[in-house]
Write an enzyme that holds these catalytic residues in place. Structure first.
Site, PDB file in Angstrom:
ATOM      1  N   SER A  65      -7.228 -15.008   4.211  1.00  0.00           N
ATOM      2  CA  SER A  65      -7.679 -15.220   5.587  1.00  0.00           C
ATOM      3  C   SER A  65      -6.816 -14.522   6.615  1.00  0.00           C
ATOM      4  O   SER A  65      -7.180 -14.425   7.787  1.00  0.00           O
ATOM      5  CB  SER A  65      -7.721 -16.723   5.905  1.00  0.00           C
ATOM      6  OG  SER A  65      -6.410 -17.270   5.859  1.00  0.00           O
ATOM      7  N   GLY A  66      -5.653 -14.014   6.207  1.00  0.00           N
ATOM      8  CA  GLY A  66      -4.743 -13.366   7.145  1.00  0.00           C
ATOM      9  C   GLY A  66      -5.116 -11.935   7.448  1.00  0.00           C
ATOM     10  O   GLY A  66      -6.036 -11.360   6.846  1.00  0.00           O
ATOM     11  N   CYS A  89       6.871  -3.887   8.031  1.00  0.00           N
ATOM     12  CA  CYS A  89       6.305  -2.738   8.748  1.00  0.00           C
ATOM     13  C   CYS A  89       7.384  -1.952   9.486  1.00  0.00           C
ATOM     14  O   CYS A  89       7.435  -0.721   9.404  1.00  0.00           O
ATOM     15  CB  CYS A  89       5.203  -3.208   9.691  1.00  0.00           C
ATOM     16  SG  CYS A  89       5.649  -4.587  10.767  1.00  0.00           S
ATOM     17  N   ASN A 101       0.762  -0.789  11.358  1.00  0.00           N
ATOM     18  CA  ASN A 101       1.510  -1.850  10.698  1.00  0.00           C
ATOM     19  C   ASN A 101       0.701  -2.620   9.660  1.00  0.00           C
ATOM     20  O   ASN A 101       1.260  -3.207   8.730  1.00  0.00           O
ATOM     21  CB  ASN A 101       2.068  -2.836  11.723  1.00  0.00           C
ATOM     22  CG  ASN A 101       0.998  -3.395  12.638  1.00  0.00           C
ATOM     23  OD1 ASN A 101       0.430  -2.674  13.460  1.00  0.00           O
ATOM     24  ND2 ASN A 101       0.698  -4.678  12.509  1.00  0.00           N
TER      25      ASN A 101
END
Length: 351
Positions: free
Chosen positions: A10-11, A149, A318
């Site tokens: 879900s992220g 990142c 990122n």
């Protein structure tokens, strides 16, 4: 086909993994895992996706090991530490996108991740690093830890100086600027639109775990190469993309021509790092907006003779090169596929 599962579906990074895996000719998405979104389809969680593969988010149990050949952990660091312990010897490859196993040195890990308890033996087994620098180690890796990142951009920017030219970097000061997606989907007042839009927010002006991560990696790769590395991080109103500006001070003598040649030589044959002159396009580069949606990282090196420093600029998306994209890149290398497989999308601009 290589069966792939994503935990943390879900992220934002989970959504990018789903997008990239379903477009990959050699990966088959066979499992989606999570906790708060159990029973939901990818298209419900990520409005941009219209994927109909009969998959919904499921609880993560030991049975997952029978469904996948590679498991991506797009989960918070404490969760990744638990799941890595559960699946380390049950699945051919586990790829962690969190910070659970990034810092190898125990006391540094405890300092920067005090709430992340991990098995010491697992920490030693994880292969950590950007694929461009640890590709040979990834070929047989069962456990892979990917840089953050910011750390990806900083490391790609500094590696030609330390590992290529062999310079001793006395001091490195990093200025990092990242869009709001870098913080994930946590609800914080500072990220609400009335505060975030148009902002340049110094959310971490001193001390950043990604700087510690880079310093730990470079020290293990070339002991003593970097004397001191510090970072200030700022949030900007972009959604995607980040830019790092690394100001490098060294007693070693170099000039612009030598630096430019060294970077081109170092990244020759590495398809996702584009060494650029800052004035070669319609707008100055590196600029995050010219890499969005792609697995490219743009890097520029400049010699500031008057300031007595080297300036290294690095830009990337990122969520792709800084997360899901390089995760797929690492899996390509792990399973003997061409590095670019499934990752040849060109950037989307304007965004």
């Amino acid at each position: 086909m290589i069966r792939a599962g994503v935990v943390g579906a879900s992220g934002l990074a989970g959504g990018e993994l789903i997008r990239l895996i379903t477009q990959h000719p050699d990966l088959e998405l066979t499992f989606l895992g999570g906790s708060s979104s159990i029973g939901r389809r990818p298209s419900e969680l990520h409005p941009g996706l219209r994927i109909h593969q009969g998959l919904t988010v499921e609880p993560v149990t030991e049975a997952v090991a029978d469904k996948v050949d590679v498991l991506f952990l797009a989960t918070p660091a404490p969760v990744s530490a638990e799941l890595a312990s559960l699946f380390a010897d049950r699945i051919p490859a586990v790829v962690d996108l969190s910070g659970a196993f990034r810092i190898r040195t125990p006391h540094l890990h405890d300092r920067w991740y005090p709430k992340v308890a991990r098995r010491t033996d697992l920490a030693d087994r994880f292969v950590y690093g950007v694929p461009e620098l640890v590709g040979d180690q990834l070929k047989d890796a069962a456990l892979i830890s990917l840089p953050g990142c910011y750390a990806t951009a900083i490391t790609l920017g500094l590696a030609p100086l330390t590992l290529g030219l062999g310079l001793d970097l006395k001091t490195v000061v990093v200025d990092g600027k990242s869009g709001s997606s870098g913080g994930g989907l946590q609800l914080r007042t500072s990220d609400l639109h009335p505060f975030r839009a148009g902002a340049i927010a110094p959310y971490s002006p001193t001390g950043h775990r990604h700087a510690a991560e880079v310093a730990d990696f470079l020290e293990r790769s070339k002991p003593g190469a970097v004397g001191n590395l510090s970072m200030s991080a700022y949030g900007v109103s972009n959604v995607r993309g980040l830019l790092t500006s690394s100001y490098v001070f060294t007693d070693d003598k170099v000039d612009q021509r030598e630096l430019s040649r060294a970077y081109l030589r170092f990244y020759k044959g590495r398809p996702f790092v584009r060494v650029r002159r800052h004035d070669e396009t319609l707008i100055p580069v590196p600029d995050p907006q010219v890499v969005l949606g792609s697995n490219f990282a743009d890097v520029t090196v400049l010699h500031d003779e008057e300031g007595g420093r080297i300036v290294v600029l690095a830009a990337l998306d990122n969520l792709v090169k800084g997360a899901a994209g390089q995760a797929v890149q690492a899996v390509n290398l792990r399973f003997g596929l061409p590095e670019e497989t499934g990752l040849t999308q060109q950037p989307v601009m304007p965004a």
